[in-house]
Design a protein around this motif. Structure first.
Motif, PDB file in Angstrom:
ATOM      1  N   HIS A  14       0.716  -1.202  -0.034  1.00  0.00           N
ATOM      2  CA  HIS A  14      -0.032  -0.077  -0.101  1.00  0.00           C
ATOM      3  C   HIS A  14       1.159   1.139   0.026  1.00  0.00           C
ATOM      4  O   HIS A  14       2.166   1.276   0.657  1.00  0.00           O
ATOM      5  N   VAL A  15       0.284   2.320  -0.663  1.00  0.00           N
ATOM      6  CA  VAL A  15       1.147   3.597  -0.752  1.00  0.00           C
ATOM      7  C   VAL A  15       1.485   4.046   0.586  1.00  0.00           C
ATOM      8  O   VAL A  15       0.717   3.747   1.575  1.00  0.00           O
ATOM      9  N   ASP A  16       2.701   4.443   0.907  1.00  0.00           N
ATOM     10  CA  ASP A  16       3.249   5.261   2.081  1.00  0.00           C
ATOM     11  C   ASP A  16       3.524   3.968   3.121  1.00  0.00           C
ATOM     12  O   ASP A  16       3.821   4.389   4.291  1.00  0.00           O
ATOM     13  N   HIS A  17       3.242   2.805   2.799  1.00  0.00           N
ATOM     14  CA  HIS A  17       3.641   1.758   3.726  1.00  0.00           C
ATOM     15  C   HIS A  17       5.576   1.501   3.930  1.00  0.00           C
ATOM     16  O   HIS A  17       5.724   0.926   4.776  1.00  0.00           O
ATOM     17  N   GLY A  18       5.840   2.100   2.903  1.00  0.00           N
ATOM     18  CA  GLY A  18       7.691   2.324   2.971  1.00  0.00           C
ATOM     19  C   GLY A  18       8.360   1.494   1.925  1.00  0.00           C
ATOM     20  O   GLY A  18       9.352   1.167   2.154  1.00  0.00           O
ATOM     21  N   LYS A  19       7.546   1.294   0.926  1.00  0.00           N
ATOM     22  CA  LYS A  19       8.401   0.515  -0.243  1.00  0.00           C
ATOM     23  C   LYS A  19       9.687   1.554  -0.709  1.00  0.00           C
ATOM     24  O   LYS A  19      10.663   0.787  -0.649  1.00  0.00           O
ATOM     25  N   SER A  20       9.540   2.789  -0.860  1.00  0.00           N
ATOM     26  CA  SER A  20      10.856   3.293  -1.370  1.00  0.00           C
ATOM     27  C   SER A  20      11.911   3.406  -0.274  1.00  0.00           C
ATOM     28  O   SER A  20      13.023   3.479  -0.486  1.00  0.00           O
ATOM     29  N   GLU A  53      14.010  11.854   3.247  1.00  0.00           N
ATOM     30  CA  GLU A  53      13.359  10.733   2.831  1.00  0.00           C
ATOM     31  C   GLU A  53      14.009   9.872   1.796  1.00  0.00           C
ATOM     32  O   GLU A  53      14.790  10.149   0.947  1.00  0.00           O
ATOM     33  N   ALA A  55      12.650   8.211  -0.363  1.00  0.00           N
ATOM     34  CA  ALA A  55      12.078   8.461  -1.701  1.00  0.00           C
ATOM     35  C   ALA A  55      12.858   9.425  -2.269  1.00  0.00           C
ATOM     36  O   ALA A  55      12.909   9.401  -3.610  1.00  0.00           O
ATOM     37  N   ASN A 144       6.580  -3.465   8.186  1.00  0.00           N
ATOM     38  CA  ASN A 144       7.608  -2.254   8.401  1.00  0.00           C
ATOM     39  C   ASN A 144       7.200  -1.362   9.307  1.00  0.00           C
ATOM     40  O   ASN A 144       5.871  -1.339  10.036  1.00  0.00           O
ATOM     41  N   LYS A 145       7.975   0.009   9.637  1.00  0.00           N
ATOM     42  CA  LYS A 145       7.576   0.873  10.696  1.00  0.00           C
ATOM     43  C   LYS A 145       7.310   0.127  12.055  1.00  0.00           C
ATOM     44  O   LYS A 145       6.418   0.693  13.031  1.00  0.00           O
ATOM     45  N   ASP A 147       9.095   0.592  14.571  1.00  0.00           N
ATOM     46  CA  ASP A 147       9.262   1.596  15.392  1.00  0.00           C
ATOM     47  C   ASP A 147       8.046   2.512  15.932  1.00  0.00           C
ATOM     48  O   ASP A 147       8.149   2.977  17.113  1.00  0.00           O
ATOM     49  N   LEU A 148       7.110   2.494  15.157  1.00  0.00           N
ATOM     50  CA  LEU A 148       6.008   3.093  15.453  1.00  0.00           C
ATOM     51  C   LEU A 148       4.944   2.459  16.520  1.00  0.00           C
ATOM     52  O   LEU A 148       4.027   3.067  17.053  1.00  0.00           O
ATOM     53  N   SER A 181      12.299  -1.733  10.959  1.00  0.00           N
ATOM     54  CA  SER A 181      12.056  -0.334  10.707  1.00  0.00           C
ATOM     55  C   SER A 181      12.948   0.047   9.694  1.00  0.00           C
ATOM     56  O   SER A 181      14.154   0.057   9.620  1.00  0.00           O
ATOM     57  N   PHE A 183      13.214   2.646   7.667  1.00  0.00           N
ATOM     58  CA  PHE A 183      13.725   3.904   7.933  1.00  0.00           C
ATOM     59  C   PHE A 183      14.908   3.940   8.892  1.00  0.00           C
ATOM     60  O   PHE A 183      15.897   4.791   8.567  1.00  0.00           O
TER      61      PHE A 183
HETATM   62  P1  GDP Z   1       6.123   4.156  -0.356  1.00  0.00           P
HETATM   63  O1  GDP Z   1       4.942   5.041  -0.755  1.00  0.00           O
HETATM   64  O2  GDP Z   1       5.419   2.882  -0.026  1.00  0.00           O
HETATM   65  O3  GDP Z   1       7.000   4.139  -1.105  1.00  0.00           O
HETATM   66  O4  GDP Z   1       6.345   4.542   1.215  1.00  0.00           O
HETATM   67  P2  GDP Z   1       7.762   5.419   1.593  1.00  0.00           P
HETATM   68  O5  GDP Z   1       9.035   4.741   1.433  1.00  0.00           O
HETATM   69  O6  GDP Z   1       7.775   6.979   0.595  1.00  0.00           O
HETATM   70  O7  GDP Z   1       7.257   5.783   2.803  1.00  0.00           O
HETATM   71  C1  GDP Z   1       6.341   6.747   3.459  1.00  0.00           C
HETATM   72  C2  GDP Z   1       6.655   7.481   4.485  1.00  0.00           C
HETATM   73  O8  GDP Z   1       6.777   6.516   5.716  1.00  0.00           O
HETATM   74  C3  GDP Z   1       7.812   8.217   4.478  1.00  0.00           C
HETATM   75  O9  GDP Z   1       7.696   9.526   5.218  1.00  0.00           O
HETATM   76  C4  GDP Z   1       8.745   7.491   5.401  1.00  0.00           C
HETATM   77  O10 GDP Z   1       9.907   8.223   5.655  1.00  0.00           O
HETATM   78  C5  GDP Z   1       8.007   6.902   6.417  1.00  0.00           C
HETATM   79  N1  GDP Z   1       8.671   5.262   6.759  1.00  0.00           N
HETATM   80  C6  GDP Z   1       9.254   4.459   5.878  1.00  0.00           C
HETATM   81  N2  GDP Z   1       9.550   3.500   6.668  1.00  0.00           N
HETATM   82  C7  GDP Z   1       9.592   4.012   7.978  1.00  0.00           C
HETATM   83  C8  GDP Z   1      10.036   3.146   9.490  1.00  0.00           C
HETATM   84  O11 GDP Z   1      10.671   2.080   9.310  1.00  0.00           O
HETATM   85  N3  GDP Z   1       9.515   3.917  10.285  1.00  0.00           N
HETATM   86  C9  GDP Z   1       9.024   5.108  10.176  1.00  0.00           C
HETATM   87  N4  GDP Z   1       8.645   5.724  11.280  1.00  0.00           N
HETATM   88  N5  GDP Z   1       8.628   5.843   9.072  1.00  0.00           N
HETATM   89  C10 GDP Z   1       8.683   5.031   7.927  1.00  0.00           C
END
Ligand code: GDP
Length: 424
Positions: A14-20, A53, A55, A144-145, A147-148, A181, A183
């Motif tokens: 899903h978008v923003d879940h952290g692919k990039s 970021e 991304a 992913n994430k 840490d949250l 995590s 990030f």
């Molecule tokens: P994509 O749309 O799946 O490519 O998602 P992004 O990689 O751009 O990540 C979306 C947001 O989540 C960005 O603001 C990242 O910094 C944040 N993010 C990604 N991985 C992590 C993580 O492990 N921990 C936290 N707290 N934020 C993360």
């Protein structure tokens, strides 16, 4: 010469879940970034008072790659000690699905990213469906994430259980679930001290342990017969079987089988262009072969080695098809199927699932496939044909469908369909 092994993987989620972020980390932690790139982007963010970021890093890399040439901007490259990886990131993209289903690229594995805090979303499921439809058997779920959620084991286990059950329904046995995590780099290249309860591999260890496809030479021998030439040598009427070897190797003296006719013979000689009388020929070569016995075979048949694993022969198979035809793909209409050098009449007799590539909506009740749909269907050919499931042999597991002289769909064969005992 660079003989390093290469493996294609897709990353979905899903978008923003952290692919990039996962990709950026993989590139950074394997030293696959151009020198100074990471620092330059970090510096840029600092100057502009923006949080860094990964991304942005990928965008910067892609801008650089894209200069002057049209490239597929959804690909990133990184290396481990074991192999080179190409990571493909564009699941909701029509081109992506088209490439995956019609043959431009195949992936051996999928990384499916789920945000630990947000949990499973509809797209996580859709992407699971896509992996299944593309015949990708190796799926690694990255939670992913972490840490949250304070690296809470329970949060991870809930996703593992729920998503594991969902994948199970799709007949996918996930290879593993990894708490990350991205990030912060936890469990990407380095084992995290914050998930001491997790005993499995890091993402990089996991990737290196996945199975890659075999090289073309190591696969069973397959050569679709392109043509048969007759000639007279020493008063003898002989035939040369011409074609391009798709996979494997062949030697003089090998016993061969032609399918679907099941006629057999033995290789008498191998003739390449400008290289007469060779002992052996390899995948990707165009050759002419003479046989010890004169058998009557036709262009379009598949030649295989008797000692190798045999392809399937039948007239019903389950396949996924990417439809690009102007007119929809409809049931029971006769189309032309092209597989190897064979052209034969074919009907789509049943639709099992349809995903529209633009929205990724899944529909199990539609009875025709429109342009840009990916459809899982049963096809029936006018006569038995020889093929392999694409996961075993890509070369003979792909086909195209022609409607009214135009290529209207490309597909991959998943398996032989039931009720096909006619040729056994
Ligand atoms: P994509 O749309 O799946 O490519 O998602 P992004 O990689 O751009 O990540 C979306 C947001 O989540 C960005 O603001 C990242 O910094 C944040 N993010 C990604 N991985 C992590 C993580 O492990 N921990 C936290 N707290 N934020 C993360």
């Amino acid at each position: 010469m660079d003989n390093r092994e290469q493996m294609n993987i897709v990353i979905v989620g899903h978008v923003d879940h952290g692919k990039s972020t996962v990709i950026g980390r993989l590139l950074a932690d394997t030293g696959s970034l151009p020198e100074g790139k990471l620092e330059a982007v970090q510096e840029y963010c600092r100057k502009n008072a923006r949080p860094f970021e990964y991304a942005f890093l990928l965008d910067a890399l892609k801008d650089e790659q894209a200069q002057g040439i049209t490239i597929d901007t959804a690909r990133s490259f990184f290396k481990t000690g074991k192999r080179d990886y190409i990571i493909i990131d564009a699941p909701g993209h029509i081109e992506f699905l088209k490439n995956m289903v019609t043959g431009a690229s195949r992936a051996e594995a999928a990384l499916l990213v789920i945000d630990a805090k947000e949990g499973i979303r509809e797209n996580s499921k859709r992407h699971g469906h896509i992996a299944a439809m593309l015949g990708i058997r190796q799926v690694v779920v990255l939670v992913n994430k972490m840490d949250l959620v304070d690296f809470d084991r329970q949060a991870f286990e809930t996703i593992r259980r729920e998503f594991g059950e969902f994948l199970h329904k799709l007949n996918i046995q996930p290879v593993n679930f990894i708490p990350l995590s991205a990030f912060n780099g936890d469990n990407i290249a380095v084992r995290s001290q914050r998930t001491t309860w997790y005993e499995g591999p890091t993402v990089l260890e996991q990737l290196d342990s996945l199975n890659n496809r075999k090289g073309n030479q190591e696969l069973p021998f397959r050569m679709p017969v392109q043509d048969i030439y007759k000639f007279t040598a020493a008063g003898d009427d002989r035939r040369i079987v011409a074609g391009t070897i798709l996979s494997g190797t062949i030697r003089r003296g090998d016993e061969v089988v032609f399918l679907p006719s099941r006629k057999r013979s033995v290789i008498q000689s191998i003739e390449g262009f400008n290289v007469p009388h060779r002992d052996m020929a390899y995948a990707d070569e165009a050759v002419g072969l003479t046989l010890k016995t004169q058998i009557y075979i036709k262009p379009g048949e598949l030649m295989v080695k008797a000692q190798d694993k045999q392809p399937l022969v039948g007239s019903r198979f389950k396949a996924n098809i990417f439809w690009v035809g102007k007119a929809p793909l409809i049931k029971n209409k006769t189309y032309k199927l092209k597989i190897g050098t064979l052209k034969i009449g074919v009907k789509m007799v049943e639709i099992l699932n349809i995903i529209d590539a633009a929205e990724l909506n899944i529909d199990t009740f539609k009875d025709q496939a429109e342009k840009h749909d990916v459809a899982e269907c049963i096809f029936e050919t006018a006569k038995p044909i020889a093929f392999d499931p694409v996961v075993e042999m890509e070369q003979t597991g792909r086909f195209v469908i022609v409607d009214n002289y135009e290529i209207s769909g490309g597909g991959i064969i998943l398996e032989q369909a039931d009720d096909d005992r006619s040729s056994l």
